[in-house]
Design a protein around this motif. Structure first.
Motif, PDB file in Angstrom:
ATOM      1  N   THR A 181      -0.875   2.195  52.513  1.00 26.61           N
ATOM      2  CA  THR A 181      -0.788   1.110  51.222  1.00 26.61           C
ATOM      3  C   THR A 181       0.445   1.487  50.505  1.00 26.61           C
ATOM      4  O   THR A 181       0.842   2.629  50.433  1.00 26.61           O
ATOM      5  CB  THR A 181      -1.935   1.369  49.884  1.00 26.61           C
ATOM      6  N   ASN A 182       1.093   0.618  49.566  1.00 24.66           N
ATOM      7  CA  ASN A 182       2.388   0.847  48.663  1.00 24.66           C
ATOM      8  C   ASN A 182       1.760   1.398  47.619  1.00 24.66           C
ATOM      9  O   ASN A 182       2.615   1.978  46.852  1.00 24.66           O
ATOM     10  CB  ASN A 182       3.170  -0.425  48.399  1.00 24.66           C
ATOM     11  N   GLY A 183       0.367   1.632  47.317  1.00 21.23           N
ATOM     12  CA  GLY A 183       0.027   2.328  45.956  1.00 21.23           C
ATOM     13  C   GLY A 183      -0.356   1.447  44.808  1.00 21.23           C
ATOM     14  O   GLY A 183      -0.833   2.084  43.863  1.00 21.23           O
ATOM     15  N   LYS A 207      -0.863 -10.888  52.535  1.00 16.72           N
ATOM     16  CA  LYS A 207      -0.335 -11.075  51.190  1.00 16.72           C
ATOM     17  C   LYS A 207       0.292  -9.655  50.734  1.00 16.72           C
ATOM     18  O   LYS A 207      -0.437  -8.635  51.074  1.00 16.72           O
ATOM     19  CB  LYS A 207      -1.205 -11.654  50.197  1.00 16.72           C
ATOM     20  N   CYS A 208       1.342  -9.729  49.992  1.00 17.81           N
ATOM     21  CA  CYS A 208       1.986  -8.352  49.440  1.00 17.81           C
ATOM     22  C   CYS A 208       2.135  -8.525  48.170  1.00 17.81           C
ATOM     23  O   CYS A 208       2.768  -9.562  47.579  1.00 17.81           O
ATOM     24  CB  CYS A 208       3.205  -8.204  50.354  1.00 17.81           C
ATOM     25  N   ASN A 209       1.998  -7.328  47.192  1.00 17.04           N
ATOM     26  CA  ASN A 209       2.152  -7.527  45.816  1.00 17.04           C
ATOM     27  C   ASN A 209       3.583  -6.847  45.541  1.00 17.04           C
ATOM     28  O   ASN A 209       4.082  -6.550  44.259  1.00 17.04           O
ATOM     29  CB  ASN A 209       1.273  -6.658  44.995  1.00 17.04           C
ATOM     30  N   ALA A 210       4.378  -6.645  46.656  1.00 18.02           N
ATOM     31  CA  ALA A 210       5.704  -5.914  46.546  1.00 18.02           C
ATOM     32  C   ALA A 210       6.818  -7.082  47.378  1.00 18.02           C
ATOM     33  O   ALA A 210       6.314  -7.845  47.928  1.00 18.02           O
ATOM     34  CB  ALA A 210       5.867  -4.452  47.272  1.00 18.02           C
ATOM     35  N   ASN A 211       8.165  -6.510  47.207  1.00 19.24           N
ATOM     36  CA  ASN A 211       8.869  -7.439  47.633  1.00 19.24           C
ATOM     37  C   ASN A 211      10.032  -6.629  48.442  1.00 19.24           C
ATOM     38  O   ASN A 211      11.293  -6.468  47.729  1.00 19.24           O
ATOM     39  CB  ASN A 211       9.503  -8.466  46.948  1.00 19.24           C
ATOM     40  N   CYS A 212       9.973  -5.859  49.364  1.00 21.23           N
ATOM     41  CA  CYS A 212      10.960  -4.898  49.842  1.00 21.23           C
ATOM     42  C   CYS A 212      12.162  -5.701  50.560  1.00 21.23           C
ATOM     43  O   CYS A 212      11.643  -6.705  51.405  1.00 21.23           O
ATOM     44  CB  CYS A 212      10.222  -3.941  50.909  1.00 21.23           C
ATOM     45  N   PRO A 213      13.262  -5.334  50.706  1.00 21.65           N
ATOM     46  CA  PRO A 213      14.125  -6.023  50.952  1.00 21.65           C
ATOM     47  C   PRO A 213      14.175  -6.032  52.785  1.00 21.65           C
ATOM     48  O   PRO A 213      14.490  -6.988  53.430  1.00 21.65           O
ATOM     49  CB  PRO A 213      15.539  -5.234  50.966  1.00 21.65           C
ATOM     50  N   ASP A 214      13.812  -4.881  53.603  1.00 20.90           N
ATOM     51  CA  ASP A 214      13.555  -4.875  54.729  1.00 20.90           C
ATOM     52  C   ASP A 214      12.169  -4.871  55.128  1.00 20.90           C
ATOM     53  O   ASP A 214      11.789  -4.043  55.952  1.00 20.90           O
ATOM     54  CB  ASP A 214      14.386  -3.610  55.394  1.00 20.90           C
ATOM     55  N   CYS A 215      11.338  -5.717  54.600  1.00 24.20           N
ATOM     56  CA  CYS A 215       9.823  -5.565  54.922  1.00 24.20           C
ATOM     57  C   CYS A 215       9.622  -5.668  56.406  1.00 24.20           C
ATOM     58  O   CYS A 215      10.062  -6.501  57.405  1.00 24.20           O
ATOM     59  CB  CYS A 215       9.065  -6.810  54.368  1.00 24.20           C
ATOM     60  N   ALA A 216       8.671  -4.657  56.985  1.00 24.74           N
ATOM     61  CA  ALA A 216       8.446  -4.355  58.334  1.00 24.74           C
ATOM     62  C   ALA A 216       7.314  -5.212  58.724  1.00 24.74           C
ATOM     63  O   ALA A 216       7.087  -5.268  59.972  1.00 24.74           O
ATOM     64  CB  ALA A 216       8.171  -2.994  58.638  1.00 24.74           C
ATOM     65  N   GLY A 217       6.624  -5.937  57.774  1.00 23.26           N
ATOM     66  CA  GLY A 217       5.392  -6.658  58.141  1.00 23.26           C
ATOM     67  C   GLY A 217       5.591  -7.984  58.084  1.00 23.26           C
ATOM     68  O   GLY A 217       4.591  -8.649  59.011  1.00 23.26           O
ATOM     69  N   ILE A 238      12.674  -0.112  45.674  1.00 25.50           N
ATOM     70  CA  ILE A 238      12.522  -0.571  46.993  1.00 25.50           C
ATOM     71  C   ILE A 238      11.349  -1.649  46.856  1.00 25.50           C
ATOM     72  O   ILE A 238      11.322  -2.657  47.681  1.00 25.50           O
ATOM     73  CB  ILE A 238      11.884   0.617  47.806  1.00 25.50           C
ATOM     74  N   TYR A 239      10.261  -1.492  46.104  1.00 23.72           N
ATOM     75  CA  TYR A 239       9.405  -2.321  45.931  1.00 23.72           C
ATOM     76  C   TYR A 239       9.595  -3.575  45.184  1.00 23.72           C
ATOM     77  O   TYR A 239       8.886  -4.775  45.324  1.00 23.72           O
ATOM     78  CB  TYR A 239       8.114  -2.040  45.331  1.00 23.72           C
ATOM     79  N   GLY A 240      10.829  -3.612  44.574  1.00 23.51           N
ATOM     80  CA  GLY A 240      11.192  -4.765  43.896  1.00 23.51           C
ATOM     81  C   GLY A 240      10.267  -5.122  42.595  1.00 23.51           C
ATOM     82  O   GLY A 240      10.129  -6.389  42.452  1.00 23.51           O
ATOM     83  N   SER A 255      -1.449  -3.357  57.172  1.00 22.39           N
ATOM     84  CA  SER A 255      -1.224  -4.824  57.029  1.00 22.39           C
ATOM     85  C   SER A 255       0.121  -5.307  57.416  1.00 22.39           C
ATOM     86  O   SER A 255       1.093  -4.486  57.485  1.00 22.39           O
ATOM     87  CB  SER A 255      -1.907  -5.138  55.650  1.00 22.39           C
ATOM     88  N   SER A 256       0.218  -6.707  57.741  1.00 21.56           N
ATOM     89  CA  SER A 256       1.275  -7.209  57.669  1.00 21.56           C
ATOM     90  C   SER A 256       1.669  -7.588  56.215  1.00 21.56           C
ATOM     91  O   SER A 256       2.891  -7.840  56.159  1.00 21.56           O
ATOM     92  CB  SER A 256       1.331  -8.583  58.451  1.00 21.56           C
ATOM     93  N   GLY A 257       1.088  -7.153  55.256  1.00 18.44           N
ATOM     94  CA  GLY A 257       1.382  -7.296  53.734  1.00 18.44           C
ATOM     95  C   GLY A 257       0.902  -5.942  53.298  1.00 18.44           C
ATOM     96  O   GLY A 257       0.952  -4.800  53.763  1.00 18.44           O
ATOM     97  N   GLU A 258       0.251  -6.037  52.116  1.00 18.97           N
ATOM     98  CA  GLU A 258      -0.678  -4.852  51.488  1.00 18.97           C
ATOM     99  C   GLU A 258      -1.971  -4.865  51.622  1.00 18.97           C
ATOM    100  O   GLU A 258      -2.769  -5.968  51.286  1.00 18.97           O
ATOM    101  CB  GLU A 258      -0.119  -4.724  50.024  1.00 18.97           C
ATOM    102  N   PRO A 259      -2.467  -4.182  52.450  1.00 19.94           N
ATOM    103  CA  PRO A 259      -4.169  -4.494  52.723  1.00 19.94           C
ATOM    104  C   PRO A 259      -4.817  -4.549  51.485  1.00 19.94           C
ATOM    105  O   PRO A 259      -5.923  -5.173  51.592  1.00 19.94           O
ATOM    106  CB  PRO A 259      -4.464  -3.090  53.651  1.00 19.94           C
ATOM    107  N   LEU A 283       4.753 -10.256  61.408  1.00 19.53           N
ATOM    108  CA  LEU A 283       3.341 -10.404  61.968  1.00 19.53           C
ATOM    109  C   LEU A 283       2.681 -11.287  61.235  1.00 19.53           C
ATOM    110  O   LEU A 283       1.549 -11.420  61.245  1.00 19.53           O
ATOM    111  CB  LEU A 283       2.719  -9.121  61.678  1.00 19.53           C
ATOM    112  N   ARG A 284       3.088 -11.758  59.757  1.00 20.60           N
ATOM    113  CA  ARG A 284       2.112 -12.589  58.975  1.00 20.60           C
ATOM    114  C   ARG A 284       1.603 -13.881  59.501  1.00 20.60           C
ATOM    115  O   ARG A 284       0.445 -14.145  59.250  1.00 20.60           O
ATOM    116  CB  ARG A 284       2.997 -12.729  57.764  1.00 20.60           C
ATOM    117  N   PRO A 285       2.396 -14.453  60.449  1.00 22.05           N
ATOM    118  CA  PRO A 285       1.681 -15.993  60.702  1.00 22.05           C
ATOM    119  C   PRO A 285       0.488 -15.549  61.423  1.00 22.05           C
ATOM    120  O   PRO A 285      -0.253 -16.380  61.718  1.00 22.05           O
ATOM    121  CB  PRO A 285       2.655 -16.369  61.687  1.00 22.05           C
TER     122      PRO A 285
HETATM  123  S1  SF4 Z   1       5.170  -3.216  50.644  1.00 17.78           S
HETATM  124 FE1  SF4 Z   1       5.060  -3.250  53.013  1.00 17.78          FE
HETATM  125  S2  SF4 Z   1       4.196  -5.422  53.305  1.00 17.78           S
HETATM  126 FE2  SF4 Z   1       4.737  -5.327  51.160  1.00 17.78          FE
HETATM  127  S3  SF4 Z   1       6.972  -6.189  51.129  1.00 17.78           S
HETATM  128 FE3  SF4 Z   1       7.022  -3.779  51.166  1.00 17.78          FE
HETATM  129  S4  SF4 Z   1       7.196  -3.549  53.493  1.00 17.78           S
HETATM  130 FE4  SF4 Z   1       6.371  -5.642  53.191  1.00 17.78          FE
END
Ligand code: SF4
Length: 298
Positions: free
Chosen positions: A109-111, A28-38, A150-152, A74-78, A41-43
């Motif tokens: 972390t995204n902090g 799970k992630c509390n952000a929404n980045c346009p080019d999320c690298a994770g 970036i984190y939207g 993480s594939s999201g936010e740990p 890997l989420r499945p």
């Molecule tokens: S913080 Fe990391 S996992 Fe969350 S949307 Fe951004 S790049 Fe993806």
């Protein structure tokens, strides 16, 4: 000389495994980045007992081969799955007590959650006791406004607040200053961003250009000229402490640590080192983020 003995000569034995990076949590992630690298890997981000067994084996293997750094990501936010993080730290604690100790144990972390004092008070003392040494906050620009973009999200906590909340619990703070086109993409902006972080109390800063998980360039990867300028700025203004065999190195900049490296290093079976063992959530352990041709454990 037959073909088998020739292969034996060109294949090196692994002498050193520098670090372990482990994906933790439900993705799970509390952000929404346009080019999320994770995202890709989420499945695989599901409870899996084999994962914890192989995490322990990977930590012990790296420690035996001179590893000195363990990172939880993480594939999201740990921090969105704190109980999974606690369990991963417990695995590390067991390893450390059995001799597989790492001087650097980082939580990437995204902090965002560390802006909440209560969150810090609830989890950081527990994770620190289990071995956490540093929280590594990803930073995307010269100042906080880039974090929101970036984190939207509409509001990102002040960096100095994050430093205060984390350090209050006896845990160190590092920054991962990401190099991204139109944000930090040349030496002038890099210098500005570094000074901004140092002013806010972050004195250990690692940078790499954003890219695809296989290491190739994306739209947001800074130009080669911009990256060259940044490396050149470091050479001229800071003292190199040590280089990395995979490229880049660590610099002393007026008593602060600046590190520059690449996002990922493709495993080369002819080399005698492994930059990092990666523990994926399906339990696979690979010699790099690029699994193909780099399998270590299943
Ligand atoms: S913080 Fe990391 S996992 Fe969350 S949307 Fe951004 S790049 Fe993806």
């Amino acid at each position: 000389m037959n073909c088998t003995s020739l292969c034996y000569i060109i294949m090196a034995c692994i002498e050193k495994i520098y670090s372990v990076s482990a994906l933790v949590g439900n993705g799970k992630c509390n952000a929404n980045c346009p080019d999320c690298a994770g995202k890709y890997l989420r499945p695989d981000a599901k409870e899996n007992e084999i994962y914890y067994k192989n995490l322990e084996s990977a930590i012990k293997l790296s420690a035996r081969y001179g590893g000195w750094s363990l990172s939880f990501t993480s594939s999201g936010e740990p921090t969105e799955d704190p109980s999974a993080l606690t369990r991963a730290f417990e695995v590390y604690d067991k390893c450390a007590k059995e001799g597989a100790y790492f001087p650097n144990v980082n939580l990437f972390t995204n902090g965002i959650n560390f802006g909440d004092k209560d969150f810090c008070k609830t989890y950081l003392p527990k994770w620190r006791k289990l071995g956490l040494t540093n929280v590594a906050i990803s930073v995307h620009g010269v100042d906080e406004s880039a974090q929101e973009e970036i984190y939207g999200i509409s509001s990102y906590p002040k960096l100095e607040k994050l430093v205060e909340n984390i350090e209050e619990q006896g845990v160190g703070v590092r920054a991962t200053l990401l190099l991204r086109k139109c944000y930090v993409d040349n030496s002038k902006k890099y210098e500005e961003a570094v000074h901004n972080l140092i002013d806010k109390g972050i004195t250990n800063i690692t940078s790499w250009p954003i890219g695809k998980p296989d290491g190739s360039r994306i739209e947001g990867t800074p130009s080669r000229v911009g990256l060259f300028e940044i490396k050149n700025w470091l050479r001229k203004n800071a003292k190199m402490c040590h280089g990395h065999v995979w490229g880049g190195g660590v610099y002393d900049y007026k008593g602060n640590i600046l590190r520059i490296t690449d996002y990922v290093t493709k495993h080369d079976p002819k080399k005698d080192f492994v930059r990092q063992l990666v523990v994926f959530q399906d339990g696979t352990v690979a010699y790099s983020w690029i699994k193909e041709g780099a399998l270590c454990m299943k």
